[in-house]
Design a protein around this motif. Structure first.
Motif, short mmCIF file in Angstrom:
data_model
loop_
_atom_site.label_atom_id
_atom_site.label_comp_id
_atom_site.label_asym_id
_atom_site.label_seq_id
_atom_site.Cartn_x
_atom_site.Cartn_y
_atom_site.Cartn_z
N ASP A 91 33.94 35.12 39.25
CA ASP A 91 35.15 35.67 39.54
C ASP A 91 36.09 35.37 38.38
O ASP A 91 37.20 35.83 38.00
N SER A 92 35.65 34.13 37.56
CA SER A 92 36.98 33.59 36.51
C SER A 92 36.08 33.45 35.24
O SER A 92 35.29 32.66 34.94
N TYR A 107 45.53 29.63 39.13
CA TYR A 107 45.97 30.97 38.89
C TYR A 107 45.00 32.15 38.52
O TYR A 107 45.39 33.06 38.26
N GLU A 108 43.62 31.74 38.63
CA GLU A 108 42.51 32.60 38.36
C GLU A 108 42.36 33.51 39.66
O GLU A 108 42.68 32.82 40.84
N HIS A 109 41.89 34.48 39.65
CA HIS A 109 41.49 35.44 40.87
C HIS A 109 40.30 34.90 41.36
O HIS A 109 38.98 35.40 41.17
N ASP A 167 48.94 37.43 35.39
CA ASP A 167 47.78 37.49 36.44
C ASP A 167 46.71 38.83 36.03
O ASP A 167 45.73 39.03 36.62
N ASN A 168 46.90 39.32 34.97
CA ASN A 168 45.98 40.03 34.39
C ASN A 168 44.61 39.52 33.79
O ASN A 168 44.70 38.69 32.96
N SER A 169 43.49 39.93 34.47
CA SER A 169 42.27 39.21 34.23
C SER A 169 41.84 39.42 32.25
O SER A 169 41.42 38.60 31.81
N SER A 210 54.13 43.66 38.21
CA SER A 210 53.27 42.33 38.22
C SER A 210 54.19 41.10 37.86
O SER A 210 55.29 41.07 37.59
N SER A 242 38.06 33.72 44.87
CA SER A 242 38.29 33.79 46.11
C SER A 242 37.92 32.64 47.04
O SER A 242 37.00 32.10 46.86
#
Length: 897
Positions: free
Chosen positions: A482-483, A468-470, A435-437, A280, A472
């Motif tokens: 998503d965030s 840096y959020e996931h 990067d882990n949600s 990671s 799309s």
């Protein structure tokens, strides 16, 4: 051997180019009987005229395959000779050329009826293939005569059927031709020396030599043409001879270089290191280790190997050698962690005194510190014990291998048991390292406890953390799904107008950033955030009014941008520009004279403006010509602002935000240093607003008052015969404190380009800095001091031996000590700005926080750090370079005026 100077082709980062000079030669016209039998030949251009229109295409081939698209000559009308005299540049560099590269040159004729090899309306007139490297692997240069193969297209293959250079045959005529070619080559070398100035110029003699060389060249061309025709007639009788050459020759020229260029294969970078397990980005050991140094034993790498092994040691690249981790150590850590993963005794595991000291040392590390594998194992082992330590969470998150599902699952469970963490640690968890949600959602939960005023201090960085959020960038995905950070920011911004105002403009600037550093995905993400914010805003009770207000603010900015852009581009005098702006602002059509209903100022939403004051308008004399505009407010006061176009204010906005944050941190320590963090708001990537503070630069004060100018200025505005140094006590106290605060803060931030023009002093004693175009240690002037402490500032305090200067140094020490306690917060804020496209940060994004960390000197104790700061102040006060820089700047500004 004589020294041989040459260059290798892999270092020649220059595009391949060729000059098409002319086509010489001729052929007998076709007979009328032939034209009658073959009607399609009548319409071919070259059969109608010996100087018909032709064009040429050039293409690079290698390995019997084309490397580039063909490049074509421009249209040219011929009268007496087919001469192009045109340079063509091919889309490939010499550095990337293979050894077997060829130039496939095809001359195209025009034919509406078509024929063999026709491409559209074009039919091959002839072709030739010229190799770029000769038999000695040297790059061809200079003029080349290429044999043209009539009615054929250049094939470009390695075994080309259309070679430009034919092998020479032995014979008396060939020997004479070789001698002639050698003489011409010798003359060309002398011409090169003449061009370089190595042979003195004599005009009348040069003209004679040039004309003689021209005549000799033409005679040589004619003789070579006759020889080629003779060879052709002989070749027609010999079935085993070369293909029949044409009587046409194409003259081309290749670039000349000062040294011979020898082919050298381009060494491509090593392939990416393979890894069985993708780690990671939260793992700090993701950085590749440098390749190991190989120490060769005696005689192994020797050229003269007497032991019979011969040659040198050949090193074979093994990607696993430079792997992220040693496989044995990685296996060892997995075994160690398996013992402390689901064990029942782990929950009650307590460290002894020695281990406790080691853990405390790990907890004291700054956010930029990289944990060693042993330290990560230690944190993992005592993870349950550390849940009571709020400073341990970020270290624990760095110690987890989030790609291991079992380990990741247990880490998420432990997060729910952790004690409340501080805001600075929450900001670190939202940075690019994690990067882990689940980890990022945990940080957002901590931010929910912050009030609006505290959140406003970090809002600029939180908007950057959305990168840096996931999220799309594809259409159809909502960012609020998503965030967790996007949901939180949109919710809080919709419920507070002040937060919503700044949040909207921060997002709009990101949407406006179309630079290559950001890319279209970044704009799409922030476009989605803006859309979801507007959707959420409608659900609020006053949401529609807030949307209208934001729209009115954008229209207000557009009006100011229009006049500012016109003023900046005009070539009028300052007085004429000012009159134009006043007339524009006073025109009722522009809707600035009266603003109804009152409009919250984007720069400061707590201020509502109701109209402009045109007579207070000032256009400043600088390259961008910023405009000072005053507005009437609902409180009855005037609010002056500076509007500037053509400049990116995001760096200044960041510095002012950090100064405002540091002011809050100092006041929490009961240390009010009278800072003046005036407001700045970037409204786009090349425009913005700034609060105008009534003040005067130290340069302007020095030109007005000769002796002790800062003291004379303050005494003029705040006289008190009974006060210290003839000033009101509050004024001098404000000056000393603000000087101390700005000296320390600008030192920590590495603010550069400090001179008397951007050191400002307000009439009430508030000292502050402006113009933050250089930060993080950058400075356009050589030998610039680390801290700007000018003589004018010290003289105003009464001199270096005065009591007030002693108080100034004490305030500096207190401020530096207080800010060092909060260094983690400042470092995390700069880490979040790594990809914000701010000039001085994007030069080295990964080192921005490290540069700030260097100024904190966290490796020193508090006493040593304060002692170091005092040395910097003393060195700067006694240095001559800052005085010289100020004088040079004054002279330059006077010259420009």
């Amino acid at each position: 051997m004589e020294p041989f100077s040459f260059a290798s082709s892999d270092t020649l980062d220059y595009p391949v180019s060729i000059r098409i000079i002319n086509l010489e030669g001729g052929e007998a016209p076709l007979k009328f009987s032939t034209l009658l039998e073959h009607a399609e030949l009548r319409h071919i251009g070259s059969n109608q005229s010996s100087h018909s229109d032709l064009y040429i295409t050039v293409q690079v081939w290698a390995g019997s395959k084309p490397l580039t698209v063909p490049v074509q000559t421009a249209y040219k009308s011929f009268r007496n000779e087919r001469r192009w005299n045109e340079w063509l540049t091919l889309p490939v560099t010499y550095a990337t050329l293979p050894q077997n590269s060829h130039l496939a040159i095809t001359i195209w004729d025009l034919s509406p009826t078509g024929g063999r090899g026709t491409q559209g309306r074009a039919i091959p007139f002839g072709g030739t293939t010229l190799p770029l490297f000769d038999r000695d692997n040297q790059l061809h240069k200079g003029r080349q005569k290429c044999h043209v193969y009539r009615h054929r297209q250049a094939d470009g293959n390695d075994d080309s059927k259309t070679p430009a250079i034919l092998p020479r045959k032995r014979g008396k005529s060939r020997m004479l031709e070789d001698r002639e070619a050698e003489e011409l080559d010798r003359m060309e070398k002398l011409f090169k020396k003449h061009e370089m100035g190595e042979i003195p110029r004599v005009d009348w003699l040069d003209q004679l030599v040039f004309r003689g060389f021209e005549r000799r060249g033409m005679q040589s061309a004619k003789s070579s043409l006759k020889t080629a025709q003779t060879d052709a007639s002989q070749g027609s009788r010999d079935a085993n001879s070369l293909p029949e050459p044409s009587s046409f020759l194409l003259n081309v020229e290749l670039p000349r270089f000062d040294f011979p260029v020898v082919f050298a294969d381009l060494e491509y970078p090593r392939p990416p290191v393979s890894s069985l397990q993708h780690l990671s980005s939260s793992q700090s050991n993701m950085i590749l280790k440098p390749p190991p140094e190989v120490q060769l034993g005696p005689g192994i790498n020797a050229i003269d190997d007497d032991e019979g092994y011969g040659g040198r040691l050949i090193r074979v690249y093994d990607p696993e050698v430079a792997a992220r981790d040693n496989p044995a150590e990685s296996k060892h850590r997995r075994l160690v962690r398996s013992q402390h993963r689901n064990g029942i005794l782990d929950r009650d595991l307590k460290p002894n005194a020695k281990v406790r000291d080691e853990l405390n040392m790990i907890m004291s590390y700054s956010p930029t510190h990289t944990l060693s594998p042993e330290e990560k194992d230690l944190v993992w082992k005592f993870r349950h014990h550390l849940t009571r330590n709020k400073k341990a969470l970020t270290k624990f998150a760095k110690s987890v291998n989030w790609q291991d599902q079992s380990e990741s699952r247990q880490a998420v469970q432990i997060l729910g048991k952790w004690t409340d963490i501080d805001v600075d640690d929450a900001l670190e968890l939202l940075g690019p390292t994690f990067d882990n949600s689940a980890v990022r959602a945990f940080a957002v939960e901590r931010l929910r406890k912050a009030d609006d005023e505290e959140l406003l201090l970090y809002l600029l960085q939180l908007v950057q953390a959305l990168k840096y959020e996931h999220i799309s960038p594809q259409p159809g995905h909502e960012v609020t799904q998503d965030s967790s950070l996007a949901r939180f920011l949109i919710s809080r911004a919709a419920s507070s107008f002040t937060l919503g105002n700044y949040f909207w403009w921060y997002v709009m600037v990101e949407c406006d950033d179309k630079s290559q550093d950001q890319g279209p995905d970044n704009q799409a993400i922030y476009g989605k955030v803006a859309y979801d914010f507007m959707t959420e805003l409608v659900k609020e009770p006053d949401g529609e009014d807030t949307r209208k207000t934001l729209r009115r603010q954008a229209e207000w900015i557009a009006i100011l941008s229009k006049i500012s852009g016109e003023i900046k581009e005009s070539n009028e005098s300052i007085a004429r520009r000012t009159e134009r702006v006043k007339h524009f602002l006073a025109d009722p059509k522009n809707e600035l004279v009266t603003i109804d209903p009152p409009l919250p100022l984007p720069l400061d939403p707590s201020v509502e403006i109701i109209g402009v004051v045109p007579e207070d308008t000032v256009v400043f004399k600088s390259s961008l010509h910023p405009i000072k505009v005053s507005f009437k407010t609902t409180s009855g006061r005037k609010y002056p602002i500076l509007f500037k176009t053509g400049d990116d204010l995001r760096q200044d906005q960041l510095v002012i935000q950090i100064i405002a944050l540091m002011d809050e941190l100092l006041q929490k320590e009961n240390l009010d240093l009278k800072l003046s963090p005036y407001k700045i708001l970037a409204t786009s990537t090349n425009a913005g607003l700034s609060q105008f503070v009534h003040s005067m630069s130290l340069q302007g004060i020095a030109s007005k008052f000769r002796n002790n100018p800062a003291h004379a200025y303050l005494k003029q505005n705040n006289p008190d015969s009974h006060g210290p140094l003839g000033l009101r006590k509050e004024t001098l106290d404000t000056f000393v404190k603000s000087c101390a605060g700005y000296c320390v803060i600008t030192y920590i931030l590495g603010v550069g380009d400090r001179h008397l023009d951007n050191l400002l002093l307000a009439p009430d004693g508030h000292f502050f800095h402006a113009d933050f175009g250089y930060i993080l240690g950058r400075d356009p002037k050589p030998f610039a001091p680390a801290m700007k402490l000018s003589k004018e500032m010290v003289d105003c305090m009464g001199g270096a031996g005065s009591e007030h200067y002693r108080q100034f140094k004490q305030y500096c020490s207190l401020a530096y000590s207080a800010l060092r306690k909060n260094s983690n917060l400042v470092l995390n804020l700069f880490s979040l700005m790594a990809n914000a496209n701010i000039p001085d940060i994007k030069l080295e994004p990964d080192k921005a926080a490290l540069k700030v960390k260097e100024r904190f000197h966290l490796e020193l104790s508090e006493e040593d750090a304060i002692r170091h700061l005092e040395r910097i102040m003393d060195d700067n006060l006694n240095a001559l370079v800052p005085v010289v820089i100020d004088k040079l700047h004054e002279l330059v500004q006077a010259f420009r005026a």
